[in-house]
Design a protein around this motif. Structure first.
Motif, PDB file in Angstrom:
ATOM      1  N   ASP A  78     -49.074 -10.199 -24.824  1.00 28.97           N
ATOM      2  CA  ASP A  78     -49.963  -9.852 -23.714  1.00 28.97           C
ATOM      3  C   ASP A  78     -49.410  -8.683 -22.910  1.00 28.97           C
ATOM      4  N   LYS A  79     -48.085  -8.626 -22.791  1.00 28.15           N
ATOM      5  CA  LYS A  79     -47.447  -7.550 -22.023  1.00 28.15           C
ATOM      6  C   LYS A  79     -46.986  -6.404 -22.906  1.00 28.15           C
ATOM      7  N   GLY A  80     -47.109  -6.587 -24.230  1.00 30.05           N
ATOM      8  CA  GLY A  80     -46.600  -5.567 -25.131  1.00 30.05           C
ATOM      9  C   GLY A  80     -45.111  -5.356 -24.924  1.00 30.05           C
ATOM     10  N   ILE A 109     -34.413  -1.410 -32.724  1.00 28.96           N
ATOM     11  CA  ILE A 109     -34.705  -1.745 -34.124  1.00 28.96           C
ATOM     12  C   ILE A 109     -35.723  -2.880 -34.175  1.00 28.96           C
ATOM     13  N   TYR A 110     -35.521  -3.914 -33.342  1.00 28.16           N
ATOM     14  CA  TYR A 110     -36.507  -5.004 -33.299  1.00 28.16           C
ATOM     15  C   TYR A 110     -37.871  -4.472 -32.857  1.00 28.16           C
ATOM     16  N   GLY A 111     -37.866  -3.544 -31.911  1.00 29.14           N
ATOM     17  CA  GLY A 111     -39.127  -2.953 -31.482  1.00 29.14           C
ATOM     18  C   GLY A 111     -39.836  -2.243 -32.619  1.00 29.14           C
ATOM     19  N   ALA A 112     -39.082  -1.492 -33.420  1.00 30.11           N
ATOM     20  CA  ALA A 112     -39.684  -0.788 -34.551  1.00 30.11           C
ATOM     21  C   ALA A 112     -40.273  -1.773 -35.559  1.00 30.11           C
ATOM     22  N   LEU A 113     -39.536  -2.849 -35.835  1.00 30.21           N
ATOM     23  CA  LEU A 113     -40.023  -3.837 -36.806  1.00 30.21           C
ATOM     24  C   LEU A 113     -41.253  -4.574 -36.290  1.00 30.21           C
ATOM     25  N   LEU A 114     -41.305  -4.827 -34.985  1.00 29.55           N
ATOM     26  CA  LEU A 114     -42.501  -5.449 -34.405  1.00 29.55           C
ATOM     27  C   LEU A 114     -43.708  -4.519 -34.516  1.00 29.55           C
ATOM     28  N   CYS A 115     -43.513  -3.237 -34.233  1.00 27.06           N
ATOM     29  CA  CYS A 115     -44.627  -2.282 -34.353  1.00 27.06           C
ATOM     30  C   CYS A 115     -45.133  -2.214 -35.791  1.00 27.06           C
ATOM     31  N   GLN A 116     -44.227  -2.254 -36.759  1.00 27.40           N
ATOM     32  CA  GLN A 116     -44.637  -2.261 -38.166  1.00 27.40           C
ATOM     33  C   GLN A 116     -45.455  -3.498 -38.487  1.00 27.40           C
ATOM     34  N   ARG A 117     -44.957  -4.645 -38.025  1.00 28.90           N
ATOM     35  CA  ARG A 117     -45.611  -5.915 -38.407  1.00 28.90           C
ATOM     36  C   ARG A 117     -46.987  -6.064 -37.774  1.00 28.90           C
ATOM     37  N   GLU A 119     -48.740  -3.584 -36.209  1.00 28.76           N
ATOM     38  CA  GLU A 119     -49.451  -2.310 -36.152  1.00 28.76           C
ATOM     39  C   GLU A 119     -49.690  -1.876 -34.703  1.00 28.76           C
ATOM     40  N   LEU A 120     -48.624  -1.939 -33.913  1.00 31.53           N
ATOM     41  CA  LEU A 120     -48.701  -1.561 -32.502  1.00 31.53           C
ATOM     42  C   LEU A 120     -48.526  -0.056 -32.349  1.00 31.53           C
ATOM     43  N   GLN A 121     -49.135   0.510 -31.318  1.00 37.68           N
ATOM     44  CA  GLN A 121     -49.004   1.940 -31.040  1.00 37.68           C
ATOM     45  C   GLN A 121     -47.879   2.219 -30.035  1.00 37.68           C
ATOM     46  N   LYS A 122     -47.582   1.238 -29.223  1.00 41.63           N
ATOM     47  CA  LYS A 122     -46.522   1.384 -28.241  1.00 41.63           C
ATOM     48  C   LYS A 122     -45.966   0.011 -27.894  1.00 41.63           C
ATOM     49  N   LEU A 123     -44.806   0.017 -27.235  1.00 43.24           N
ATOM     50  CA  LEU A 123     -44.142  -1.248 -26.928  1.00 43.24           C
ATOM     51  C   LEU A 123     -43.122  -0.996 -25.818  1.00 43.24           C
ATOM     52  N   ARG A 124     -42.999  -1.941 -24.904  1.00 41.03           N
ATOM     53  CA  ARG A 124     -41.922  -1.864 -23.920  1.00 41.03           C
ATOM     54  C   ARG A 124     -40.739  -2.663 -24.471  1.00 41.03           C
ATOM     55  N   VAL A 125     -39.593  -2.001 -24.507  1.00 41.79           N
ATOM     56  CA  VAL A 125     -38.363  -2.605 -25.041  1.00 41.79           C
ATOM     57  C   VAL A 125     -37.457  -2.951 -23.872  1.00 41.79           C
TER      58      VAL A 125
END
Length: 772
Positions: A78-80, A109-117, A119-125
């Motif tokens: 919900d918060k990305g 690295i976890y952020g990148a893997l989450l975006c792959q899984r 299909e996110l365009q952005k993420l707060r790490v």
């Protein structure tokens, strides 16, 4: 990359520790929270999140030949937001910058893997630091695009790909060579082949094996060789050879030298682990770059040192690792720990796998290694296991530290001392068992730990000071208390009573290590525990927590009864009550045997006091008989001098303590040792602690006396007697001095190949109500 090309799988943490560690080795922000505190801290943070927050999200991704996997601590769709949670204690401002740099790498690295899984365009790490003492969170976060995170992921993978290719090539060459590995001797000794076959079968079926094999048949090579042979088919990543004492490590390294010394030998990477105090080049300095030159820039120089070490020929034993480390100006101790990650075989002490914070066990779980474990002289594991999960503190140490403590620490130590004195005042007996430590004492100890942690956080204190040692001891007590259950007890022993003061020792004492060791056996694909003294097997299965499917083999002895004359001197009692009366008969027996067959003998006794009394009487009455004795706290040079007296053409009596340094793990073949006198059953002393152990063993297993006294004692006897016959050409004598050796229950625990004779003399008079 072709579909059938080999893939190298690596954990996120392992990848980042290879690619993102930089700068100094810096232990000023350690020791960190215990595993239990870490688990509780992660759970607390997760419980504070709401909505669709997910914990422990399993992730994986690929780049070239690399497959990266791991579990993100927390993800809030919900918060990305992805969270990397780190538990800590102490002021976060004192955290070294390179620690934070490593944590950011993991989080991204976890952020990148989450975006792959997803299909996110952005993420707060986010990095979430949770203080286990204050339960406060400190959060750092960055807004990242998926493209930025993917670029970071690929950069880290590219830094590792060349190394991964080398590891894949090494693994392929290693496994191919192991498939054709030949036994390094012309043939197996009698008993070696059944042992090797049992180890291979256990590895093939993924089971534990309890292997009793006689002293002198070559158990080390007989277990290492088959487990290496089984490694390719069982896809074993590593073999861990664990020894109780230094000689055991030496035998393992020698066996591995034989296996790797031939021209067609497998390219095995063998690393020896030693204790930090034996590897440290600067014991007067703290472990950080502002103090120790070998910690300064450690991670910057590590890649070259690592490559040089793994490119070397021969074993990476202590001396070779030190040579490479000093050539690259890095710490030998921590270099050896880094090399474990890339080793095929690791040789080290039990504690590296079985201890509470065991390094090899932790790395195995983190990297999902498939490992085979060999436990040398496994009869030692029960007592060592108890010590690993026990901890104690002495009030006298707190008293001594208070007078010299820094001002910031002294109030906390004063409070602990007062709480301790209140404990003593409430206890009338000299020894008492408590269900758990009183709350006031435990709170005072936690307060002292917090104060000491703040004091040591700046890292200006030397490595080895009484205050620092007390700090680590206190932390260990708290960690063991977290595990307190019916396998352990808390006891308070009064050590000093005066009109003006009373002092005591508080111990969290493990009695049955099985619940702690069980998980270690489960973590390995196969474990073989071997020794000459594992009878009865049920005793070890119960107390060590071996799996139900554990196999058992009792290897036939290659020795014949004619080689060893075993006699019981039943006219002598070595019980405490008859100790004084036993001196003259024992001396007469030793002198008579020596006169009949001059040569080298060892005489084993239950204590240094008993040993000294017999040695002095022998010297007074038979001054012509040469003798030398083990002494308390002998250093390595003194031990070597003791053993050097046992020459091929020498004569005399070497006095030693049963269960000590000379009662097992030494090899004196031929005429170097022709006989042994064992003047005790080796039974542990009857005291409040051992009586508590007997009661707990009776409650749990219905065999209190046997488990607490008889079986441990007879193991020491058989180990000591095993020093006499080392080869199929040796001949000698063992004289068991005590009437209790003639009892059927005791004789049934002696090796089956012994033909035991009993002296015709009548046993000593004793109270019929007396127990063993």
């Amino acid at each position: 990359m072709s579909a059938d090309a080999p893939t190298y799988t690596i954990a996120v943490r392992e990848l980042c520790e290879f690619t993102a560690k930089q700068g100094d080795l810096d232990l000023r922000f350690t020791p960190g929270p215990s595993a239990q505190e870490g688990i509780a801290g992660h759970a607390m943070v997760a419980s504070r999140r709401g909505g669709r927050y997910q914990s422990e999200v399993s992730l994986s991704g690929t780049h070239g030949a690399l497959r990266v996997r791991g579990r993100a601590d927390g993800y809030d769709p919900d918060k990305g937001l992805v969270e990397e949670i780190k538990t800590h204690r102490g002021d976060l401002a004192r955290q070294p910058a390179n620690h934070r740099h490593l944590h950011w790498a993991q989080a991204k690295i976890y952020g990148a893997l989450l975006c792959q899984r997803f299909e996110l365009q952005k993420l707060r790490v986010a990095l979430v630091y949770y203080d286990v003492a204050t339960q406060q969170e400190t959060v750092f976060s960055e807004a990242c695009s998926a493209a930025e995170l993917q670029q970071f992921f690929e950069q880290q993978c590219e830094r590792f790909l060349a190394w991964a290719a080398q590891q894949l090539a090494h693994r392929g060459a290693r496994d191919a060579a192991l498939q054709t590995l030949r036994f390094p001797h012309a043939d197996f000794r009698l008993g070696q082949r059944p042992l090797a076959e049992a180890v291979y079968r256990a590895a093939s079926s993924g089971r534990c094996l309890l292997a009793q094999a006689p002293t002198g048949i070559g158990k080390t090579i007989g277990t290492v060789f088959p487990l290496l042979k089984a490694s390719p088919a069982q896809r074993l990543d590593k073999l861990f050879f664990l020894a109780a004492k230094t000689p055991g490590r030496g035998l393992a390294l020698e066996a591995l030298r034989r296996l790797t010394g031939a021209a067609d030998a497998p390219p095995l990477r063998v690393v020896e682990l030693v204790a930090r105090d034996k590897a440290c080049e600067h014991p007067d300095k703290a472990c950080h770059g502002d103090s120790c030159p070998l910690a300064r820039g450690f991670y910057d120089r590590l890649p070259a040192a690592r490559s040089a070490a793994l490119d070397t020929t021969g074993l990476l034993d202590q001396s070779r690792v030190r040579e490479v480390a000093l050539a690259h100006q890095v710490c030998p101790y921590y270099l050896s720990q880094e090399l474990v990650r890339w080793a095929d075989v690791v040789v080290g002490d039990y504690n590296y796998w079985f201890d509470l914070g065991a390094m090899l066990h932790g790395l195995t779980l983190a990297n999902e290694w498939r490992v085979g474990v060999l436990v040398d002289e496994a009869h030692n594991l029960l007592e060592r296991g108890r010590k690993m999960y026990s901890a104690e503190l002495q009030q006298a140490d707190v008293a001594a530290l208070r007078s010299k403590a820094p001002p910031a620490v002294k109030p906390a130590l004063d409070r602990l001392y007062r709480a301790w004195s209140a404990l003593n005042k409430a206890q009338e007996a000299d020894f008492a068992v408590h269900e758990k430590p009183p709350a006031a004492w435990r709170d005072a100890l936690q307060n002292a730990i917090a104060a000491l942690g703040e004091h040591f956080a700046d890292g200006q204190s030397p490595n080895d000071t009484p205050l620092l040692r007390f700090y680590f001891d206190a932390l260990h007590v708290m960690r063991v208390l977290e595990l307190l259950d019916d396998h352990s007890q808390v006891d308070l022993a009064i050590t000093e009573r005066r009109a003006t003061r009373t002092r005591s020792t508080l111990c969290v004492r493990n009695l049955i290590p099985a619940p702690h060791l069980r998980g270690r056996f489960a973590a390995a694909h196969t474990t073989t525990l071997f020794s000459a003294t594992l009878t009865p097997p049920g005793f070890h299965e119960d107390t060590l927590g071996l799996p139900e499917r554990t196999a058992w083999i009792d290897v036939e002895s290659p020795f014949e009864a004619r080689q060893l004359s075993v006699r019981i001197a039943r006219h002598i009692s070595t019980r405490w009550q008859q100790r004084a009366q036993s001196l003259a008969p024992i001396v007469a027996l030793i002198a008579r045997q020596y006169a009949q067959a001059p040569g080298n003998y060892m005489a084993f006794f239950s204590s240094f006091d008993y040993l000294q009394q017999v040695a002095e009487l022998l010297h007074a009455t038979h001054p012509g008989v040469p003798q030398w004795s083990q002494s308390r706290a002998m250093d390595e040079a003194s031990r070597q001098q003791f053993l050097a007296r046992f020459t091929e053409h020498g004569q005399g009596i070497g006095f030693a303590v049963l269960g000590g340094a000379f009662a097992e793990g030494i090899d004196l073949p031929g005429r170097r040792l022709i006989g042994a006198f064992v003047a005790t059953l080796g039974l542990p002393q009857v005291n409040p602690v051992n009586e508590c152990l007997r009661e707990r063993m009776e409650q749990r297993f219905g065999a209190g006396y046997d488990y607490a006294y008889l079986y441990p004692g007879l193991q020491k006897v058989v180990q000591a007697a095993g020093r006499v016959i080392r080869t199929t050409s040796d001949e000698g004598v063992v004289i068991l001095i005590d009437d209790r050796f003639a009892r059927p229950q005791v004789r049934g625990l002696l090796p089956a190949w012994w033909h035991v004779g009993v002296d015709a003399a009548a046993p000593p008079q004793r109270d019929e109500a007396e127990v063993c």
